[in-house]
Write a protein that holds these residues in place. Structure first.
Motif: not given
Length: 190
Positions: A22, A102-103, A105, A118-121, A157, A190
């Protein structure tokens, strides 16, 4: 943790730590000593006002005066909580952005306590600077040290606008955007 880089400072308040798993970006919310002294003075003065309101609300025998002081105390209490939150944010608050597989935060942390969003890229669009009119009084207030706010970086988002980077300079916000873009590219799948 092996494979973790030493914290790299970008801008005045932003640190970046990279590892294989990360990227963690931390934005400190500490202010200069004179600003902290003003906040403490404001807090002490506001506390004194509250003590006076409560004292008169309890001691007065005239019903209309009691009602006035109870209402004044209620308003005082609302702003007292706001001042306490700002003071705690400035003493131990941090914005933490973590980009991993894939995310993305985002956490507003008070010392060690934080709840991540949390957000999905793959669902993040329109990452960039938030434009403001510098002559606007509300924009001036957003950049003031006595409130929590003034985010400079935003993205969309799933139809929701998300904002981060509280009270960063434009230069620091641009550096943050570059780190976010490179991290999202690196960990985007992801």
């Amino acid at each position: 943790m092996s494979g973790t880089s030493a914290p790299k400072f970008i801008g005045k308040r932003i640190t970046v730590v990279r590892s294989k798993e990360d990227i963690v970006i931390t934005i400190s919310q500490q202010i200069e000593r004179w600003q902290e002294a003003l906040l403490v003075g404001w807090l002490l003065g506001w506390t004194f006002c509250g003590v006076v309101f409560i004292k008169y609300a309890i001691e007065t025998t005239i019903m209309s005066d009691r009602v006035f002081f109870i209402i004044a105390t209620s308003l005082w209490a609302y702003f007292f909580v706001k001042i306490i939150k700002v003071y705690m944010w400035r003493k131990g608050g941090r914005e933490i952005i973590r980009i991993s597989k894939g995310k993305l935060e985002i956490m507003n942390a008070y010392w060690k306590r934080a709840l991540p969003e949390t957000f999905l890229i793959g669902s993040i669009f329109k990452l960039g600077l938030i434009k403001r009119d510098p002559g606007n009084f509300l924009a001036f207030l957003d950049d003031s040290f006595w409130i929590i706010g003034g985010e400079k970086v935003g993205f969309s988002h799933s139809g929701t606008k998300i904002r981060v980077g509280k009270q960063l300079s434009d230069k620091d916000a641009e550096l943050l955007i570059r780190v976010l873009e490179s991290g999202m590219k690196e960990f985007g799948k992801a």
